[in-house]
Write a protein that holds these residues in place. Sequence first.
Motif, PDB file in Angstrom:
ATOM      1  N   LEU A 142     -42.949 -42.213 125.709  1.00 12.76           N
ATOM      2  CA  LEU A 142     -43.468 -43.360 126.456  1.00 12.76           C
ATOM      3  C   LEU A 142     -42.352 -44.369 126.644  1.00 12.76           C
ATOM      4  O   LEU A 142     -41.780 -44.855 125.672  1.00 12.76           O
ATOM      5  CB  LEU A 142     -44.632 -43.983 125.687  1.00 12.76           C
ATOM      6  N   ASN A 143     -42.023 -44.653 127.890  1.00  9.81           N
ATOM      7  CA  ASN A 143     -40.992 -45.648 128.166  1.00  9.81           C
ATOM      8  C   ASN A 143     -41.260 -46.302 129.515  1.00  9.81           C
ATOM      9  O   ASN A 143     -42.161 -45.897 130.242  1.00  9.81           O
ATOM     10  CB  ASN A 143     -39.593 -45.019 128.122  1.00  9.81           C
ATOM     11  N   GLU A 144     -40.477 -47.293 129.829  1.00 12.66           N
ATOM     12  CA  GLU A 144     -40.696 -48.077 131.040  1.00 12.66           C
ATOM     13  C   GLU A 144     -40.348 -47.314 132.314  1.00 12.66           C
ATOM     14  O   GLU A 144     -40.637 -47.776 133.401  1.00 12.66           O
ATOM     15  CB  GLU A 144     -39.925 -49.388 130.956  1.00 12.66           C
ATOM     16  N   LYS A 145     -39.762 -46.138 132.185  1.00 15.16           N
ATOM     17  CA  LYS A 145     -39.436 -45.325 133.355  1.00 15.16           C
ATOM     18  C   LYS A 145     -40.545 -44.331 133.692  1.00 15.16           C
ATOM     19  O   LYS A 145     -40.446 -43.605 134.671  1.00 15.16           O
ATOM     20  CB  LYS A 145     -38.130 -44.568 133.121  1.00 15.16           C
ATOM     21  N   LEU A 146     -41.601 -44.314 132.894  1.00 15.97           N
ATOM     22  CA  LEU A 146     -42.700 -43.387 133.119  1.00 15.97           C
ATOM     23  C   LEU A 146     -43.382 -43.723 134.441  1.00 15.97           C
ATOM     24  O   LEU A 146     -43.782 -44.864 134.681  1.00 15.97           O
ATOM     25  CB  LEU A 146     -43.698 -43.479 131.967  1.00 15.97           C
ATOM     26  N   GLU A 147     -43.491 -42.727 135.317  1.00 17.27           N
ATOM     27  CA  GLU A 147     -44.087 -42.913 136.631  1.00 17.27           C
ATOM     28  C   GLU A 147     -45.080 -41.807 136.940  1.00 17.27           C
ATOM     29  O   GLU A 147     -45.030 -40.732 136.334  1.00 17.27           O
ATOM     30  CB  GLU A 147     -43.002 -42.904 137.717  1.00 17.27           C
ATOM     31  N   TYR A 148     -45.930 -42.090 137.908  1.00 16.32           N
ATOM     32  CA  TYR A 148     -46.891 -41.101 138.396  1.00 16.32           C
ATOM     33  C   TYR A 148     -46.167 -39.813 138.742  1.00 16.32           C
ATOM     34  O   TYR A 148     -45.155 -39.823 139.433  1.00 16.32           O
ATOM     35  CB  TYR A 148     -47.607 -41.677 139.620  1.00 16.32           C
ATOM     36  N   MET A 180     -59.754 -50.875 144.041  1.00 21.43           N
ATOM     37  CA  MET A 180     -59.202 -49.627 144.559  1.00 21.43           C
ATOM     38  C   MET A 180     -57.720 -49.771 144.920  1.00 21.43           C
ATOM     39  O   MET A 180     -56.918 -48.878 144.627  1.00 21.43           O
ATOM     40  CB  MET A 180     -60.001 -49.148 145.773  1.00 21.43           C
ATOM     41  N   ASP A 181     -57.324 -50.873 145.543  1.00 20.39           N
ATOM     42  CA  ASP A 181     -55.920 -51.068 145.898  1.00 20.39           C
ATOM     43  C   ASP A 181     -55.031 -51.056 144.667  1.00 20.39           C
ATOM     44  O   ASP A 181     -53.924 -50.514 144.698  1.00 20.39           O
ATOM     45  CB  ASP A 181     -55.715 -52.385 146.659  1.00 20.39           C
ATOM     46  N   ASP A 182     -55.501 -51.646 143.580  1.00 18.93           N
ATOM     47  CA  ASP A 182     -54.721 -51.669 142.349  1.00 18.93           C
ATOM     48  C   ASP A 182     -54.625 -50.273 141.730  1.00 18.93           C
ATOM     49  O   ASP A 182     -53.595 -49.904 141.176  1.00 18.93           O
ATOM     50  CB  ASP A 182     -55.316 -52.659 141.347  1.00 18.93           C
ATOM     51  N   ILE A 183     -55.676 -49.492 141.847  1.00 16.11           N
ATOM     52  CA  ILE A 183     -55.662 -48.124 141.331  1.00 16.11           C
ATOM     53  C   ILE A 183     -54.650 -47.285 142.101  1.00 16.11           C
ATOM     54  O   ILE A 183     -53.858 -46.548 141.518  1.00 16.11           O
ATOM     55  CB  ILE A 183     -57.073 -47.500 141.400  1.00 16.11           C
ATOM     56  N   VAL A 184     -54.645 -47.427 143.406  1.00 15.37           N
ATOM     57  CA  VAL A 184     -53.723 -46.672 144.255  1.00 15.37           C
ATOM     58  C   VAL A 184     -52.277 -47.097 143.999  1.00 15.37           C
ATOM     59  O   VAL A 184     -51.372 -46.261 143.941  1.00 15.37           O
ATOM     60  CB  VAL A 184     -54.092 -46.844 145.746  1.00 15.37           C
ATOM     61  N   ASP A 185     -52.045 -48.388 143.825  1.00 11.03           N
ATOM     62  CA  ASP A 185     -50.689 -48.915 143.647  1.00 11.03           C
ATOM     63  C   ASP A 185     -50.151 -48.736 142.227  1.00 11.03           C
ATOM     64  O   ASP A 185     -48.965 -48.933 141.987  1.00 11.03           O
ATOM     65  CB  ASP A 185     -50.643 -50.406 144.004  1.00 11.03           C
ATOM     66  N   PHE A 186     -50.986 -48.351 141.290  1.00 12.82           N
ATOM     67  CA  PHE A 186     -50.615 -48.218 139.879  1.00 12.82           C
ATOM     68  C   PHE A 186     -49.787 -46.936 139.727  1.00 12.82           C
ATOM     69  O   PHE A 186     -50.278 -45.906 139.305  1.00 12.82           O
ATOM     70  CB  PHE A 186     -51.887 -48.141 139.030  1.00 12.82           C
ATOM     71  N   GLY A 187     -48.501 -47.025 140.056  1.00 10.57           N
ATOM     72  CA  GLY A 187     -47.671 -45.837 140.089  1.00 10.57           C
ATOM     73  C   GLY A 187     -46.682 -45.695 138.965  1.00 10.57           C
ATOM     74  O   GLY A 187     -45.930 -44.724 138.918  1.00 10.57           O
ATOM     75  N   SER A 188     -46.668 -46.647 138.047  1.00  7.29           N
ATOM     76  CA  SER A 188     -45.723 -46.563 136.937  1.00  7.29           C
ATOM     77  C   SER A 188     -46.211 -47.405 135.759  1.00  7.29           C
ATOM     78  O   SER A 188     -47.094 -48.247 135.905  1.00  7.29           O
ATOM     79  CB  SER A 188     -44.336 -47.049 137.369  1.00  7.29           C
ATOM     80  N   TYR A 189     -45.595 -47.156 134.638  1.00  5.43           N
ATOM     81  CA  TYR A 189     -45.884 -47.923 133.423  1.00  5.43           C
ATOM     82  C   TYR A 189     -45.685 -49.414 133.695  1.00  5.43           C
ATOM     83  O   TYR A 189     -46.535 -50.234 133.355  1.00  5.43           O
ATOM     84  CB  TYR A 189     -44.963 -47.440 132.306  1.00  5.43           C
ATOM     85  N   LEU A 190     -44.558 -49.768 134.319  1.00  2.00           N
ATOM     86  CA  LEU A 190     -44.251 -51.181 134.575  1.00  2.00           C
ATOM     87  C   LEU A 190     -45.178 -51.799 135.616  1.00  2.00           C
ATOM     88  O   LEU A 190     -45.574 -52.959 135.484  1.00  2.00           O
ATOM     89  CB  LEU A 190     -42.797 -51.349 135.000  1.00  2.00           C
ATOM     90  N   THR A 191     -45.543 -51.040 136.640  1.00  2.00           N
ATOM     91  CA  THR A 191     -46.486 -51.551 137.630  1.00  2.00           C
ATOM     92  C   THR A 191     -47.812 -51.888 136.963  1.00  2.00           C
ATOM     93  O   THR A 191     -48.441 -52.892 137.279  1.00  2.00           O
ATOM     94  CB  THR A 191     -46.717 -50.521 138.754  1.00  2.00           C
ATOM     95  N   GLY A 192     -48.198 -51.063 136.010  1.00  2.00           N
ATOM     96  CA  GLY A 192     -49.434 -51.309 135.283  1.00  2.00           C
ATOM     97  C   GLY A 192     -49.428 -52.609 134.521  1.00  2.00           C
ATOM     98  O   GLY A 192     -50.434 -53.314 134.461  1.00  2.00           O
ATOM     99  N   VAL A 193     -48.285 -52.945 133.948  1.00  2.00           N
ATOM    100  CA  VAL A 193     -48.156 -54.211 133.217  1.00  2.00           C
ATOM    101  C   VAL A 193     -48.449 -55.375 134.170  1.00  2.00           C
ATOM    102  O   VAL A 193     -49.216 -56.284 133.838  1.00  2.00           O
ATOM    103  CB  VAL A 193     -46.742 -54.347 132.601  1.00  2.00           C
ATOM    104  N   GLU A 194     -47.852 -55.321 135.352  1.00  2.00           N
ATOM    105  CA  GLU A 194     -48.057 -56.385 136.337  1.00  2.00           C
ATOM    106  C   GLU A 194     -49.498 -56.387 136.860  1.00  2.00           C
ATOM    107  O   GLU A 194     -50.092 -57.447 137.058  1.00  2.00           O
ATOM    108  CB  GLU A 194     -47.073 -56.243 137.491  1.00  2.00           C
TER     109      GLU A 194
END
Length: 79
Positions: A22-28, A56-70
């Motif tokens: 698990l790291n900040e580079k983890l992506e979809y 729904m927009d947030d679910i679609v845009d949630f493409g990485s560990y860091l995006t999820g934090v935001e």
Amino acid sequence: MSNRKKYDEVFMEVFEIEADQLNEKLEYQSIEAWDSVGHMSLMAALEDEFDIMLEMDDIVDFGSYLTGVETLKKYGVEL
């Protein structure tokens, strides 16, 4: 337990990975488990853990560990 720790635990549980994976580079789709089904499992687990309902927009845009934090910050969850 801190919100960051809870966030990390959700990722590790849903994707069945260890902390060292698990790291900040983890992506979809960067790991086999994070496919479309894994993505929806992650979204449901995060909603349950933090008692939120992602749009729904947030679910679609949630493409990485860091995006999820935001994304979670938008819902009042500080990591």
